[in-house]
Design an enzyme around this catalytic site. Structure first.
Site, PDB file in Angstrom:
ATOM      1  N   THR A 169       0.859  -1.179   0.000  1.00 29.25           N
ATOM      2  CA  THR A 169       0.000   0.000   0.000  1.00 29.25           C
ATOM      3  C   THR A 169       0.889   1.221   0.000  1.00 29.25           C
ATOM      4  O   THR A 169       1.937   1.211   0.626  1.00 29.25           O
ATOM      5  CB  THR A 169      -0.810  -0.013   1.308  1.00 29.25           C
ATOM      6  OG1 THR A 169      -1.581  -1.189   1.316  1.00 29.25           O
ATOM      7  CG2 THR A 169      -1.674   1.218   1.450  1.00 29.25           C
ATOM      8  N   ARG A 187     -14.160  -7.483   0.018  1.00 32.41           N
ATOM      9  CA  ARG A 187     -13.226  -7.313   1.146  1.00 32.41           C
ATOM     10  C   ARG A 187     -12.614  -5.898   1.131  1.00 32.41           C
ATOM     11  O   ARG A 187     -12.185  -5.387   0.107  1.00 32.41           O
ATOM     12  CB  ARG A 187     -12.116  -8.360   1.048  1.00 32.41           C
ATOM     13  CG  ARG A 187     -11.055  -8.262   2.167  1.00 32.41           C
ATOM     14  CD  ARG A 187      -9.844  -7.448   1.740  1.00 32.41           C
ATOM     15  NE  ARG A 187      -8.797  -7.462   2.757  1.00 32.41           N
ATOM     16  CZ  ARG A 187      -7.730  -6.671   2.730  1.00 32.41           C
ATOM     17  NH1 ARG A 187      -7.569  -5.807   1.770  1.00 32.41           N
ATOM     18  NH2 ARG A 187      -6.829  -6.744   3.680  1.00 32.41           N
ATOM     19  N   GLY A 200      -9.752  -3.476   3.174  1.00 37.29           N
ATOM     20  CA  GLY A 200      -8.639  -3.531   4.125  1.00 37.29           C
ATOM     21  C   GLY A 200      -8.597  -2.303   5.013  1.00 37.29           C
ATOM     22  O   GLY A 200      -9.588  -1.591   5.185  1.00 37.29           O
ATOM     23  N   ASP A 201      -7.437  -2.051   5.573  1.00 38.38           N
ATOM     24  CA  ASP A 201      -7.270  -0.912   6.490  1.00 38.38           C
ATOM     25  C   ASP A 201      -7.118   0.421   5.756  1.00 38.38           C
ATOM     26  O   ASP A 201      -7.406   1.478   6.329  1.00 38.38           O
ATOM     27  CB  ASP A 201      -6.022  -1.128   7.362  1.00 38.38           C
ATOM     28  CG  ASP A 201      -4.750  -1.305   6.523  1.00 38.38           C
ATOM     29  OD1 ASP A 201      -4.834  -1.920   5.436  1.00 38.38           O
ATOM     30  OD2 ASP A 201      -3.685  -0.819   6.943  1.00 38.38           O
ATOM     31  N   GLY A 240       0.583  -3.331   4.882  1.00 40.88           N
ATOM     32  CA  GLY A 240       0.616  -4.717   5.329  1.00 40.88           C
ATOM     33  C   GLY A 240      -0.775  -5.297   5.422  1.00 40.88           C
ATOM     34  O   GLY A 240      -1.710  -4.805   4.768  1.00 40.88           O
ATOM     35  N   GLY A 283      -4.159  -5.726   6.190  1.00 42.27           N
ATOM     36  CA  GLY A 283      -5.122  -4.761   6.697  1.00 42.27           C
ATOM     37  C   GLY A 283      -5.972  -5.255   7.846  1.00 42.27           C
ATOM     38  O   GLY A 283      -6.295  -4.488   8.763  1.00 42.27           O
TER      39      GLY A 283
END
Ligand code: GLY
Length: 347
Positions: A206, A234, A236-237, A258, A260
Site C-alpha cells: 500500500t 473485502r 482492508g485498512d 501490510g 489490513g
C-alpha cells in the site's frame, strides 16, 4: 533534601508525563519542515511528487494527494488500476486522505476510476460524509467528472490472475517471502517495490504518505488495490481512518502497510498517534503499536507483515514493522530523499 535516587525517580516520572515531556521537546521553530515520508522503496518517487508541492511552500494536503496520484497513474501491481484483482477478477481500489483539522474522506471498493485519492478528497470537501463505497462511490466519482475507465486488467495483473486461478488459494504472504530468498518478479531498478514473485506467490504494498509543510500543517494519504485475490467485497485498512491513516494537527500523523485485517483490529494508526500524544517519539510509537499487534497475535504474527510510519510536529520520523523487509522513504531536503529499512519485531 533531594537525594540522587529521588532525583532519578523524579526525572523518570517527569518524562512519563506528556505535558512535562513537551518542555524538553524541540521548540516548534526548530522543527524539520517541510518533510514527507512514504511507505516502501517506491515511496521515493512518490515523495518527489509531494516535494514539488512542499518545496515552494504548498499545503501538505495537496502534497499527499499528488504523491498518491503519482503512483495511481503507474501500472503497478498493488496500487491503482494496474493492481491485482479480487478473486472474481475485478480491481477494487481503496483510498483515504486526512488533514491537520480532522477533515477526512475515503472511498472503498471503487472500480474503474484512475485516482481514488482525488475522489476521497472530493468526498471530504463536498459531502457531509467521510466514506463512500462501491457502486455509490463510483456514481459519485462520475457525477463529479471522473472518467469511467475501461473494465480491463493490466497485462501483468491478467497473467498473475490466470496463474492464481490454477490453485485459487488465498495466501497473503507479504514481503516475508523476499526475506526467504524468493526472486522478485519486478526487477531491481524499477521504481516500485517488488511484490510479485517468480514462483507466482504474491505480496502487496500500500502507498501511505505523511507530510508536514513549511507552515507546520500535517496531512496524510493512503491508496491501494488491496490484497491480491481477496474475496469480493473485502475492504482492508487503507480507506479506514484510524486504521490505515490518522492525522492529528496537534500531534503528527501515521500510516500503515501490510495485512489490513490486523491493522483494523488494532485501530493501528490512531494508536500510533495516541502514543505520540502521550509523549512517545514517532519511532517509540510505531514500535509500541507493533508490540501490541504481536501481543494480540502471539501465534500468527511471524506469518504476516504490518509496518507503520509516523511523523510528529518536530519533523521526527519513526517506522517499525512486525517482520523484516519493510522499507520507507524520507524526503526533507532538495536531495532526492533516502530509503531506510525499518527495524522489526522479529529480527
Ligand atoms: N493494507 C492494505 C490492505 O490490507 O488492503
Amino acid at each position: 533534601m533531594t537525594t540522587r535516587r529521588s532525583f532519578l525517580r523524579w526525572s523518570a516520572f517527569a518524562v512519563s508525563l506528556s505535558p512535562v515531556r513537551s518542555l524538553f521537546a524541540l521548540p516548534k521553530s526548530a522543527a524539520v519542515k517541510p518533510i514527507v515520508v512514504s511507505t516502501w522503496d517506491s515511496g521515493l518517487a512518490v515523495n518527489a511528487a509531494a516535494w514539488k508541492v512542499l518545496k515552494p511552500g504548498g499545503y501538505a494536503l495537496d502534497a499527499v494527494e499528488e504523491s498518491a496520484r503519482s503512483i495511481e497513474s503507474e501500472i503497478s501491481c498493488c496500487v491503482g488500476l494496474g493492481g491485482n484483482p479480487d478473486r472474481e477478477g475485478h480491481v477494487t481500489l481503496d483510498a483515504c486522505i486526512m488533514n491537520e483539522k480532522y477533515d477526512c474522506g475515503s472511498v472503498a471498493g471503487l472500480e474503474r476510476i484512475l485516482h481514488p485519492i482525488s475522489v476521497a478528497r472530493k468526498v471530504m470537501e463536498t459531502t457531509p460524509h467521510v466514506m463512500l463505497i462501491g457502486e455509490g462511490a463510483q456514481q459519485f466519482a462520475v457525477a463529479n467528472g471522473f472518467k469511467l475507465e475501461e473494465d480491463k486488467l493490466s497485462a501483468d495483473a491478467e497473467k498473475s490472475y490466470k496463474e492464481w486461478l490454477k490453485k485459487s488459494e488465498y495466501k497473503p504472504l507479504m514481503n516475508i517471502e523476499q526475506q526467504q530468498g524468493k526472486t522478485p518478479k519486478r526487477a531491481a531498478g524499477g521504481p516500485f517495490a517488488p511484490n510479485q514473485f517468480e514462483d507466482g506467490s504474491f505480496n502487496h504494498d500500500t502507498m501511505g504518505t505523511i507530510a508536514m509543510d513549511a507552515k507546520g500543517r500535517v496531512s496524510g494519504s493512503c491508496t491501494t488495490s488491496g490484497m491480491a485475490f481477496k474475496m469480493r467485497g473485502r475492504i482492508g485498512d487503507s480507506p479506514i481512518i484510524g486504521a490505515g491513516l490518522y492525522v492529528d494537527g496537534e500531534v503528527g500523523a501515521a500510516t500503515s502497510s501490510g495485512q489490513g485485517e490486523e491493522v483494523i483490529r488494532l485501530g493501528g494508526t490512531h494508536l500510533v498517534v495516541e502514543f505520540m500524544r502521550n509523549g512517545a517519539t514517532p519511532m517509540e510509537a510505531c514500535k509500541k503499536a507493533v508490540e501490541r499487534l504481536v501481543k494480540i497475535n502471539p501465534k500468527k504474527a511471524k506469518d504476516f507483515q504490518v509496518g507503520f510510519i509516523a511523523i510528529n510536529l518536530q519533523g521526527e520520523v519513526g517506522a517499525y514493522s512486525v517482520n523484516k523487509g519493510f522499507s520507507y522513504a524520507v524526503t526533507k531536503a532538495d536531495d532526492g530523499g533516502k530509503v531506510f529499512m525499518a527495524e522489526s519485531y522479529y529480527k
